[in-house]
Design a protein around this motif. Structure first.
Motif, PDB file in Angstrom:
ATOM      1  N   SER A 211      15.649 -31.743   5.893  1.00  0.00           N
ATOM      2  CA  SER A 211      15.164 -33.083   6.220  1.00  0.00           C
ATOM      3  C   SER A 211      16.186 -33.807   7.101  1.00  0.00           C
ATOM      4  CB  SER A 211      14.934 -33.880   4.934  1.00  0.00           C
ATOM      5  OG  SER A 211      14.944 -35.260   5.192  1.00  0.00           O
ATOM      6  N   PRO A 212      15.742 -34.434   8.202  1.00  0.00           N
ATOM      7  CA  PRO A 212      16.685 -35.180   9.048  1.00  0.00           C
ATOM      8  C   PRO A 212      17.327 -36.351   8.320  1.00  0.00           C
ATOM      9  CG  PRO A 212      14.414 -35.631   9.679  1.00  0.00           C
ATOM     10  CD  PRO A 212      14.370 -34.498   8.709  1.00  0.00           C
ATOM     11  N   ASP A 213      16.610 -36.949   7.383  1.00  0.00           N
ATOM     12  CA  ASP A 213      17.159 -38.057   6.619  1.00  0.00           C
ATOM     13  C   ASP A 213      18.341 -37.589   5.774  1.00  0.00           C
ATOM     14  OD1 ASP A 213      16.109 -41.045   5.753  1.00  0.00           O
ATOM     15  OD2 ASP A 213      17.227 -40.056   4.151  1.00  0.00           O
ATOM     16  N   PHE A 214      18.201 -36.418   5.146  1.00  0.00           N
ATOM     17  CA  PHE A 214      19.304 -35.910   4.333  1.00  0.00           C
ATOM     18  C   PHE A 214      20.480 -35.500   5.215  1.00  0.00           C
ATOM     19  CE2 PHE A 214      21.614 -32.615   1.997  1.00  0.00           C
ATOM     20  CZ  PHE A 214      21.895 -33.314   0.826  1.00  0.00           C
ATOM     21  N   ASP A 215      20.213 -34.902   6.375  1.00  0.00           N
ATOM     22  CA  ASP A 215      21.294 -34.580   7.306  1.00  0.00           C
ATOM     23  C   ASP A 215      22.015 -35.838   7.740  1.00  0.00           C
ATOM     24  OD1 ASP A 215      20.928 -31.841   7.274  1.00  0.00           O
ATOM     25  OD2 ASP A 215      19.587 -31.809   9.013  1.00  0.00           O
ATOM     26  N   ASP A 216      21.250 -36.914   7.927  1.00  0.00           N
ATOM     27  CA  ASP A 216      21.836 -38.200   8.306  1.00  0.00           C
ATOM     28  C   ASP A 216      22.721 -38.746   7.186  1.00  0.00           C
ATOM     29  OD1 ASP A 216      22.288 -40.378   9.946  1.00  0.00           O
ATOM     30  OD2 ASP A 216      20.557 -41.487   9.202  1.00  0.00           O
ATOM     31  N   GLN A 217      22.264 -38.597   5.939  1.00  0.00           N
ATOM     32  CA  GLN A 217      23.081 -39.029   4.800  1.00  0.00           C
ATOM     33  C   GLN A 217      24.403 -38.279   4.745  1.00  0.00           C
ATOM     34  OE1 GLN A 217      20.934 -38.990   0.993  1.00  0.00           O
ATOM     35  NE2 GLN A 217      19.026 -39.214   2.141  1.00  0.00           N
ATOM     36  N   ARG A 218      24.343 -36.975   4.939  1.00  0.00           N
ATOM     37  CA  ARG A 218      25.566 -36.180   4.909  1.00  0.00           C
ATOM     38  C   ARG A 218      26.519 -36.581   6.030  1.00  0.00           C
ATOM     39  NH1 ARG A 218      23.587 -30.014   3.668  1.00  0.00           N
ATOM     40  NH2 ARG A 218      22.361 -30.407   5.554  1.00  0.00           N
ATOM     41  N   ALA A 219      25.973 -36.872   7.203  1.00  0.00           N
ATOM     42  CA  ALA A 219      26.809 -37.276   8.331  1.00  0.00           C
ATOM     43  C   ALA A 219      27.489 -38.619   8.060  1.00  0.00           C
ATOM     44  CB  ALA A 219      25.968 -37.347   9.605  1.00  0.00           C
ATOM     45  N   ARG A 220      26.796 -39.525   7.378  1.00  0.00           N
ATOM     46  CA  ARG A 220      27.354 -40.836   7.066  1.00  0.00           C
ATOM     47  C   ARG A 220      28.187 -40.832   5.789  1.00  0.00           C
ATOM     48  NH1 ARG A 220      22.012 -42.328   7.302  1.00  0.00           N
ATOM     49  NH2 ARG A 220      22.231 -43.096   5.168  1.00  0.00           N
ATOM     50  N   GLY A 221      28.086 -39.763   5.005  1.00  0.00           N
ATOM     51  CA  GLY A 221      28.810 -39.697   3.736  1.00  0.00           C
ATOM     52  C   GLY A 221      28.205 -40.576   2.662  1.00  0.00           C
ATOM     53  N   THR A 222      26.863 -40.758   2.686  1.00  0.00           N
ATOM     54  CA  THR A 222      26.206 -41.638   1.710  1.00  0.00           C
ATOM     55  C   THR A 222      25.398 -40.873   0.662  1.00  0.00           C
ATOM     56  OG1 THR A 222      24.261 -41.893   3.144  1.00  0.00           O
ATOM     57  CG2 THR A 222      26.034 -43.506   3.394  1.00  0.00           C
ATOM     58  N   VAL A 223      25.524 -39.542   0.635  1.00  0.00           N
ATOM     59  CA  VAL A 223      24.811 -38.762  -0.382  1.00  0.00           C
ATOM     60  C   VAL A 223      25.349 -39.136  -1.756  1.00  0.00           C
ATOM     61  CG1 VAL A 223      24.337 -36.452  -1.279  1.00  0.00           C
ATOM     62  CG2 VAL A 223      24.420 -36.837   1.197  1.00  0.00           C
ATOM     63  N   PRO A 224      24.505 -39.629  -2.689  1.00  0.00           N
ATOM     64  CA  PRO A 224      25.002 -40.050  -4.003  1.00  0.00           C
ATOM     65  C   PRO A 224      25.458 -38.869  -4.845  1.00  0.00           C
ATOM     66  CG  PRO A 224      22.609 -40.173  -3.939  1.00  0.00           C
ATOM     67  CD  PRO A 224      23.044 -39.837  -2.548  1.00  0.00           C
ATOM     68  N   LEU A 225      26.574 -39.044  -5.547  1.00  0.00           N
ATOM     69  CA  LEU A 225      27.071 -37.992  -6.433  1.00  0.00           C
ATOM     70  C   LEU A 225      26.172 -37.826  -7.650  1.00  0.00           C
ATOM     71  CD1 LEU A 225      30.923 -38.716  -6.330  1.00  0.00           C
ATOM     72  CD2 LEU A 225      29.655 -36.923  -5.113  1.00  0.00           C
ATOM     73  N   SER A 226      25.611 -38.936  -8.123  1.00  0.00           N
ATOM     74  CA  SER A 226      24.701 -38.914  -9.268  1.00  0.00           C
ATOM     75  C   SER A 226      23.413 -39.620  -8.870  1.00  0.00           C
ATOM     76  CB  SER A 226      25.336 -39.593 -10.484  1.00  0.00           C
ATOM     77  OG  SER A 226      24.445 -39.591 -11.576  1.00  0.00           O
ATOM     78  N   ALA A 354       4.500 -44.631  -3.218  1.00  0.00           N
ATOM     79  CA  ALA A 354       5.534 -44.460  -4.246  1.00  0.00           C
ATOM     80  C   ALA A 354       6.848 -44.012  -3.622  1.00  0.00           C
ATOM     81  CB  ALA A 354       5.067 -43.457  -5.299  1.00  0.00           C
ATOM     82  N   ALA A 355       6.777 -43.070  -2.674  1.00  0.00           N
ATOM     83  CA  ALA A 355       7.999 -42.575  -2.034  1.00  0.00           C
ATOM     84  C   ALA A 355       8.681 -43.653  -1.209  1.00  0.00           C
ATOM     85  CB  ALA A 355       7.671 -41.366  -1.158  1.00  0.00           C
ATOM     86  N   GLU A 356       7.899 -44.565  -0.643  1.00  0.00           N
ATOM     87  CA  GLU A 356       8.469 -45.634   0.186  1.00  0.00           C
ATOM     88  C   GLU A 356       9.127 -46.738  -0.626  1.00  0.00           C
ATOM     89  OE1 GLU A 356       5.692 -45.439   4.208  1.00  0.00           O
ATOM     90  OE2 GLU A 356       4.982 -46.584   2.483  1.00  0.00           O
ATOM     91  N   GLN A 357       9.070 -46.640  -1.938  1.00  0.00           N
ATOM     92  CA  GLN A 357       9.759 -47.615  -2.789  1.00  0.00           C
ATOM     93  C   GLN A 357      11.266 -47.347  -2.853  1.00  0.00           C
ATOM     94  OE1 GLN A 357       7.843 -50.203  -3.967  1.00  0.00           O
ATOM     95  NE2 GLN A 357       6.281 -49.069  -2.807  1.00  0.00           N
ATOM     96  N   PHE A 358      11.719 -46.232  -2.268  1.00  0.00           N
ATOM     97  CA  PHE A 358      13.120 -45.830  -2.372  1.00  0.00           C
ATOM     98  C   PHE A 358      13.665 -45.480  -0.989  1.00  0.00           C
ATOM     99  CE2 PHE A 358      10.649 -44.350  -6.014  1.00  0.00           C
ATOM    100  CZ  PHE A 358      11.271 -45.027  -7.061  1.00  0.00           C
ATOM    101  N   PRO A 359      14.979 -45.647  -0.794  1.00  0.00           N
ATOM    102  CA  PRO A 359      15.591 -45.173   0.446  1.00  0.00           C
ATOM    103  C   PRO A 359      15.762 -43.665   0.379  1.00  0.00           C
ATOM    104  CG  PRO A 359      17.286 -45.968  -1.012  1.00  0.00           C
ATOM    105  CD  PRO A 359      15.966 -46.220  -1.714  1.00  0.00           C
ATOM    106  N   GLY A 360      16.314 -43.074   1.421  1.00  0.00           N
ATOM    107  CA  GLY A 360      16.551 -41.639   1.387  1.00  0.00           C
ATOM    108  C   GLY A 360      17.474 -41.249   0.253  1.00  0.00           C
ATOM    109  N   GLU A 361      18.524 -42.031   0.042  1.00  0.00           N
ATOM    110  CA  GLU A 361      19.441 -41.754  -1.044  1.00  0.00           C
ATOM    111  C   GLU A 361      18.752 -41.975  -2.386  1.00  0.00           C
ATOM    112  OE1 GLU A 361      21.811 -42.971   2.534  1.00  0.00           O
ATOM    113  OE2 GLU A 361      20.041 -43.718   1.498  1.00  0.00           O
TER     114      GLU A 361
END
Length: 437
Positions: A211-226, A354-361
């Motif tokens: 997913s490009p959104d998840f790749d974007d999270q990894r690039a920004r360092g915003t992937v949640p640990l939990s 339902a999915a749009e209630q949350f951000p990618g993270e």
């Protein structure tokens, strides 16, 4: 705050197509189980007065593992990538379906057969917990913002193709052999077909991009640990909204579509073959309705479409189940078609909303806490509850009343729901800016 940003990258059309049309396995499996419930009750539980109830209870209890699977696979998807969780879930489903096809029957192993079926149903329920959430998240994140509803609705349409395939395989199996052969060995054929289907989908999924959104999270360092903690801490309102939306979608689909063949056979006094044929028509209707509903939600907004469908769910089901209980195939067909339109619309629009209630993270974890939990309660449990209440009360309109109650309860939540369709948000913002000037 609801996230509407567009990811920097994009996924290929091939990846979108594989994701959109690979949800056939999950719906093939549970549709097959419910459509074959009367056969399985004889094969694994020896027939008798309580066999059908036990068969539906097995489905319901195993389905309660869906939220647990959703949380586990949600953690994997939000922490390590959508692609990884999608591949893992389909691998487990393949093993579970193949194992079911090889099970001994009640005549061969007695009560052990029923317990083995229950074990494999639990494995299946666990594995599909994060399946649909991950697919919808993947489609949302890879689609152009103004076409999210349409593209995500393809997952719902694909799901019903899986259900339609299950109906077709079931109908062909039932009509091509004697009841004796069906109970002896014929019931294994649909599950073997499902195992091959799941393996094929797994192979196709290996070609999917991340997913490009998840790749974007990894690039920004915003992937949640939990991810679960992240979703609970920041998006409680989104979890509650996703629960309500999924409650409506689950009960309209599981009672209005997948439970109907059992209802027609037990309460509507139609044969298994007639019930399956009518359900085939319902499957075609859902396939036609879902893309239309998804595209409509892109144009006019998710909120008005869901409010209309919730109102229909509150008003129509009791009347429609009255028609289906009369024993007339033509009236049963009318009831099935209208229920299919409502259920298909809610499934298409509800999933993306339902999915749009949350951000990618934390998106898949948030859906697991809200949508998947509601599906376990209002999806997996409701066929069993409907059958038990109908048998004990003698009131054949119980299933319709169950849908109506949920429709009434969810309607106020939908009325206060923030709009999430990007095109509608943009038009509203432009209108407000114009008024301020």
């Amino acid at each position: 705050m609801i996230n509407t940003r567009r990811p920097k990258g994009s996924v290929s059309g091939a990846s979108i197509a594989v994701a959109a049309f690979s949800t056939v396995v999950e719906w093939y499996d549970f549709t097959l189980y419910l459509y074959f419930a009367t056969v399985l009750s004889r094969v694994f539980f020896g027939g008798g007065e309580t066999a059908l109830i036990t068969t539906l209870a097995t489905f319901a209890i195993a389905y309660l593992l869906r939220p647990l699977g959703g949380m586990v696979f949600g953690h994997i998807g939000d922490r390590f990538g959508r692609r990884r969780t999608i591949l893992l879930s389909v691998a487990i489903m393949t093993i579970a379906m193949f194992g079911t096809a090889l099970l001994p029957t009640h005549a061969q192993a007695g009560a052990v057969a029923g317990w083995l079926l229950f074990l494999l149903r639990c494995i299946m329920g666990f594995s599909v917990g994060g399946e649909y959430n991950a697919i919808v998240a993947y489609l949302l994140e890879g689609a152009p913002p103004n076409r999210r509803g349409l593209i995500a609705s393809m997952a719902s349409a694909s799901s019903e193709i899986g259900g339609l395939f299950a109906v077709g395989v079931s109908l062909l199996t039932v009509n091509s052999m004697s009841p004796e052969n069906l109970d002896s060995w014929g019931w294994r054929i649909p599950f073997l077909v499902g195992a091959v289907l799941a393996a094929s989908v797994g192979i196709a999924r290996t070609t999917m991009q991340e997913s490009p959104d998840f790749d974007d999270q990894r690039a920004r360092g915003t992937v949640p640990l939990s991810p679960l903690h992240y979703a609970l801490a920041n998006y409680r309102a989104g979890i509650l909204r996703a629960f309500a939306i999924s409650a409506l979608g689950s009960i309209t689909y599981y009672i209005g579509i997948t439970y109907v063949p059992t209802f027609l056979t037990s309460a509507g006094k139609l044969g298994e073959g007639d019930s399956l044929r009518l359900s085939t028509v319902a499957a075609f209707v859902v396939i036609l309705v879902t893309p239309f509903a998804g595209a409509l939600s892109d144009r006019v907004g998710r909120k008005p479409v869901l409010i209309f469908l919730s109102a229909c769910s509150a008003i129509l089901p009791i009347v429609l189940f009255t028609l289906m209980a009369g024993g007339s195939p033509s009236y049963a067909l009318l009831g099935i078609v209208i229920l299919a339109c409502v259920a298909g619309g809610v499934s298409a629009v509800g999933a993306i909303t339902a999915a749009e209630q949350f951000p990618g993270e934390g998106r898949i974890s948030g859906l697991a806490l809200g949508a998947t939990t509601a599906t376990a309660i209002f999806g997996g449990l409701t066929p069993y509850v409907a059958q038990v209440l109908t048998e004990r009360t003698g009131w054949t309109l119980v299933p319709g009343a169950m849908i109506a109650v949920v429709g009434v309860c969810v309607l106020p939540i939908l009325i206060t729901l923030p709009e999430t369709a990007p095109r509608k948000i943009m038009l509203t913002t432009m209108l407000q800016s114009h008024r301020q000037k």
